[in-house]
Design an enzyme around this catalytic site. Structure first.
Site, PDB file in Angstrom:
ATOM      1  N   LYS B  78      37.944  43.913  37.488  1.00 63.11           N
ATOM      2  CA  LYS B  78      39.180  43.812  38.268  1.00 63.11           C
ATOM      3  C   LYS B  78      39.347  45.120  39.027  1.00 63.11           C
ATOM      4  CE  LYS B  78      44.144  42.752  37.730  1.00 63.11           C
ATOM      5  NZ  LYS B  78      45.238  42.447  36.782  1.00 63.11           N
ATOM      6  N   SER B 153      48.058  38.330  37.721  1.00 58.99           N
ATOM      7  CA  SER B 153      47.481  39.086  38.821  1.00 58.99           C
ATOM      8  C   SER B 153      45.950  39.128  38.808  1.00 58.99           C
ATOM      9  CB  SER B 153      48.008  40.521  38.774  1.00 58.99           C
ATOM     10  OG  SER B 153      47.540  41.190  37.617  1.00 58.99           O
ATOM     11  N   SER B 177      48.976  38.451  33.037  1.00 60.55           N
ATOM     12  CA  SER B 177      48.016  38.532  34.141  1.00 60.55           C
ATOM     13  C   SER B 177      46.567  38.205  33.795  1.00 60.55           C
ATOM     14  CB  SER B 177      48.070  39.917  34.787  1.00 60.55           C
ATOM     15  OG  SER B 177      49.190  40.021  35.625  1.00 60.55           O
TER      16      SER B 177
END
Lengths: 487, 486
Positions: B78, B153, B177
């Site tokens: 990420k 997210s 997330s």
């Protein structure tokens, strides 16, 4: 006490002292804290506030804060909390300063100061908390730009907040010096004011004597010497009284002291002050101190200045003043004790005090030296005292001997020998000198004997001169008196 | 057998058998990225050179006999994790050109374990969002339906794993997330206990809630990767110094006698339709596997969304202050003075959702509002933690849905932050209480995957993983891949 109180105004002062803790690395990062390095050479990613980095508390800074708490009779919190103080400034890399707010590590202590008249006064210490320093903005030599040096960012500070117990600039200085002495005794701060290791903000207000409430205070920032703290407070007190007596009111504000102009001027008002939005720093766990840890720190406390001074008064029969001066630093006190020990103990304590506080300290000041760099050792000074005590030299000649010792790093005996300064105690030699002086000054002799007593001093001087100042003064006096009065 | 349809465990086995080399594996995934990423917008940075270098090093390590269980396994990070020498943009224009000068602990540990970095995945800006639509780099598309969101997210990480553009990806979870996007794309994702994985080098959103985790096809894969990520880190004061269990070895723990609690509050209102039916079917499956199902209650749980939306913005408002245009990140052109530099750099660099949260956070911390908002939220947080603690005195695990509904259409909730925030209603509790939690696929609502959430007590990752693994032993939802990427 001073002119302001005579005018019916009472001065109220509280100090916030920032003592830079003498840790080798920063409070939340491994960067070095040495002073004077090239800009930004001691700032790592944590100090620069890079994305993703995290603070890790330096345990040594905690230990030092605990030392201060214990030395001031404060409560050392078993649980204290770091908070973020949020504001934007270019030399504050994260946009917040990590400090302690609601739960400081040290609370509710006190220190005793001595006033001019010798009485003692207790000054309350509200709290002392740990925090990180900011960096520095640099403007010199830059056009249309500012430089930022983050070497200082993250340096550990102990902010020591006093109660508003101080009633004059003099008291404020006495307290400031007391704290200064203490932090150096504890070896938690080098106390260097020029380098900013020991700084002070003063909260100053005035009120009519007898008034129940404090007046509105102003905070004076940026004062970096004892003298300037005193001048800044005195200026501010006079300014506030002026405003109030002119029918005006004091605005709560932060003021900056300008030492060049010897004045304070407004920096920002209360309305312009930041809302710091303090909240507990989620990156750091609360600091939990086990009682056992606090006790191990207590065991490392040195003899504190007040304890030492009391011992000097008791064991060496010194005055409170002398004891206070001699214990003003650990090094000076230790030097003094070495002199006493080398000179054979308490019997020489008063003489040792006079020499250490007098010629010895004078020479250090003159040459800008620390005790470690002194050119006369404790043993050397004790050797000089021994020659005074055994009448080899007079106290007056001893001052010259000391200067020569200092200049040549020599012993008293060597200096006395090389310069023929040995005191004359041989009665016949002194008598011979006196006889010669009397013979050379028949007129004065006649006047003296006809009643002009004050000429005695003249004969002392002449006779001493005739022995190059080496005659034992007491002996010379006695013999001269005898010869003048018994023709 | 096609390479990319395999789980991480299967790929690791293939590497160990020398069925293919790490370089071949990396090339295979790089080719898939090349073919499909533009449609998905899941990677924001692809690092083929780095991947091939890592892969060659992995092959050499294997040749030397120095291979570990993850040597040669490709993965995606990420873009919230700092990667030395590689841009770390965190979904923001603010960091569009920021090249991190160091590796996050998670990146460092996974690199040391021999993994091969394929690239950095798209995400909501600074991890603030539940749909990946707040990314400066554009929305990520759900591989099951390109018109729908992948959740957020960690939407990029979710999409790359779902479409098998990487066998596994790291994620972070502040309010769901990892779990919510895992649910929305039909993969497994674990958010460990707060403090289990170091936060060092992970760009902070809300420090007291953020936790790194892993997103992968199966619970077994999560266990493999978590093994390498977890553990104390002296650089993160909130990481916990506690031994890491052997998650893989403990995967086989039986479900017999395990007490699974159904949170009344999760099933009370609003949970209906296919999601409710699928979660109910999963409960029945667990009962068949030998678990004892009981109902428990966390009465404070309905406070979790408002509590979260005070605590998280408060911390973010402070955490994001360092982005001031002075030392790194976006700086406005020709600032007139310092204030102009701050205002325009931040005004231009941050997107609308980040600004909304900074403003909310600044407000709740302000003098005069602190007690009413921040302090009250902290009290609610304590209540929620205490409720969970009581629940875990009765049960070993909690079970419920991950998300109220499957993936919604891109743009559907973008103008309605409150509706968007309610996506996190089932996930936020675990963050507030610092508990480990997982989402695993439990079926399909039409063509869209639905997730099942498991929550464990502090440091209960092993039980969580083994319970998920047991379920995956009798179901195949986690093996399904969208047809276009199979």
């Amino acid at each position: 006490m001073n002119e302001t109180t005579e005018a019916g105004w009472e001065v109220v002062i509280g100090l916030e002292i920032h003592a830079q803790l003498a840790t080798r690395s920063k409070i939340f990062s491994g960067s070095a804290t040495a002073y004077g390095a090239a800009p930004n050479s001691q700032a790592n990613l944590v100090d620069l506030g890079y994305p993703g980095v995290l603070p890790v508390l330096n345990r040594e800074a905690v230990r030092m804060a605990v030392k201060f708490g214990l030395a001031t009779g404060s409560t050392v919190a078993e649980r204290s909390v770091f908070a973020r103080k949020n504001y934007f400034y270019p030399d504050l890399p994260k946009g917040y300063q990590i400090s302690q707010y609601e739960r400081p590590i040290v609370e509710d202590g006190s220190l005793e100061i001595m006033l001019d008249d010798g009485t003692k006064k207790t000054i309350g210490i509200t709290r002392a908390h740990l925090e990180e320093d900011a960096g520095k903005s640099l403007h010199e030599g830059l056009k249309n730009a500012s430089g930022i040096d983050l070497n200082r960012a993250g340096t550990p500070l102990l902010e020591i907040v006093s109660e508003p117990d101080l009633r004059s600039a003099k008291e404020a200085i006495a307290y400031l010096k007391k704290v200064h002495t203490l932090v150096r005794y504890l070896e938690i701060c080098d106390g260097n004011m020029q380098e900013g290791s020991f700084r002070c903000d003063a909260n100053v207000s005035v009120r009519r004597f007898g008034a129940a409430k404090f007046g509105t205070r102003c905070e004076i920032k940026n004062v970096n010497s004892f003298r300037f703290v005193e001048k800044a407070i005195n200026y501010e007190v006079a300014r506030q009284i002026d405003v109030l007596e002119g029918g005006g009111t004091i605005r709560q504000e932060t003021r900056l002291y300008d030492s060049a102009k010897d004045e304070t001027r407004s920096m920002r008002s209360k309305e312009e002050a930041n809302d710091y939005r303090y909240f507990p720093d989620p990156d750091l766990l609360p600091v939990v101190l086990e009682p056992a840890f606090i006790e191990t720190v207590r065991a490392t406390l040195p003899e504190l200045p007040d304890e030492k001074a009391a011992r000097f008064i008791r064991d060496y029969a010194l005055s409170a003043y002398d004891a206070a001066v001699l214990t003003s630093s650990r090094e000076l006190a230790s030097f003094y004790e070495s002199v006493v020990a080398a000179a054979g103990g308490a019997a020489s304590a008063k003489l040792a005090a006079n020499w250490v506080m007098g010629d010895f300290s004078g020479a250090l000041n003159r040459d800008g030296l620390e005790i470690a760099g002194a050119r006369v050792t404790a043993e050397g000074l004790a050797g000089l005292m021994a020659r005074i005590q055994d009448n080899t030299i007079s106290g007056k000649i001893a001052k010259d001997v000391f200067e020569l010792m200092w200049a040549d790093r020599a012993t008293a005996d060597a200096v006395i020998e090389a310069n023929g300064l040995r005191q004359i105690t041989d009665t016949s030699a002194i008598e011979a000198a006196i006889d010669a002086v009397l013979a050379a000054n028949p007129g004065q002799l006649a006047e003296y004997r006809s009643g002009k007593d004050r000429l005695f001093g003249f004969f002392v001087g002449q006779s001493m001169k005739a022995t190059q100042g080496k005659a034992n003064p007491a002996q010379l006096n006695e013999l001269l008196k005898k010869k003048l009065d018994n023709p | 057998m096609t390479i990319h349809t395999r789980s991480v465990a299967e790929l690791a086995a293939g590497l160990a058998r020398k069925e293919f080399s790490a370089v071949e594996l990396a090339e295979h995934f790089l080719a898939r990225i090349e073919r499909s990423n533009s449609a998905l917008n899941a990677y924001v940075t692809v690092t083929p050179e780095r991947a091939l270098a890592d892969a060659r090093a992995a092959d050499e390590a294997r040749a030397r006999g120095a291979a570990g269980p993850l040597t040669g396994v490709p993965l995606a990070h990420k873009d919230i994790f700092c990667t030395d020498g590689v841009r770390t943009a965190c979904g923001s224009k603010m960091l569009e050109n920021f090249v991190a000068p160091y590796d996050a602990t998670v990146v460092e540990r996974l690199h040391a374990a021999g993994t091969v970095m394929l690239g950095k995945t798209n995400m909501d800006e600074f991890a603030m969002g539940s749909s990946n639509e707040t990314s400066h780099f554009g929305p990520v598309r759900n591989p099951w339906d390109l018109d729908r969101v992948p959740g957020g997210s960690s939407g990029g990480s979710a999409a790359v794993v779902a479409a098998r553009l990487a066998p596994v990806a790291t994620g972070t979870d502040t309010g769901g997330s990892i779990r919510q996007p895992a649910a929305l794309v039909g993969i497994s994702g674990i958010k460990p206990t707060y403090g289990r994985v170091s936060r060092y080098g992970m760009i902070a959103f809300a420090s007291s809630l953020d936790q790194a985790g892993i997103m992968a096809p199966s619970a077994e894969d999560c266990a493999l990767l978590l093994q390498a990520m977890a553990g104390f880190d002296a650089r993160d004061s909130t990481s916990v110094d506690r031994p890491v269990p052997d998650y893989v070895a403990e995967l086989g723990a039986p479900l017999q006698g395990v007490r699974i609690g159904l949170l009344k509050e999760f099933f009370a209102h609003g949970l209906e339709g296919p999601t409710a039916t699928l979660v109910q079917a999963a409960i029945d499956e667990y009962r068949r596997l030998g678990a004892e199902i009981v109902e428990v209650s966390c009465p404070s749980l309905p406070l979790s969304v408002p509590t979260y939306y005070v605590v998280a913005p408060a911390e973010c408002s402070s955490n994001l202050s360092r982005f001031d245009g002075v030392r790194f990140g976006h700086r406005c052109k020709d600032p007139r003075d310092l204030m102009d530099l701050y205002k325009r750099s931040r005004g231009e660099g941050f997107g609308a959702e980040v600004k909304r949260r900074i403003m909310t956070g600044t407000y709740v911390l302000s003098a005069g509002y602190y007690d009413a908002y921040y302090l009250k939220a902290q009290k609610c947080r304590s209540l929620i933690s205490a409720d969970f603690k009581r629940a875990f005195a009765e049960v070993d695990l909690l079970l419920g849905p991950t998300s109220p509904s499957p993936a919604f259409a891109i743009g559907a909730k973008v103008d309605d932050p409150i509706t968007m925030y309610l996506n996190d209603i089932y996930t936020i509790g675990a963050n507030l209480a610092g508990l480990p939690a997982m989402s695993i696929p439990c079926g399909f609502d039409g063509a869209l995957p639905v997730g099942l959430q498991l929550i464990g007590p502090h440091f209960g990752e092993s039980r969580l993983l083994s319970a998920a693994h047991a379920y995956q032993g009798v179901t195949d939802f986690h093996r399904r891949i969208p047809a276009a990427y199979a």
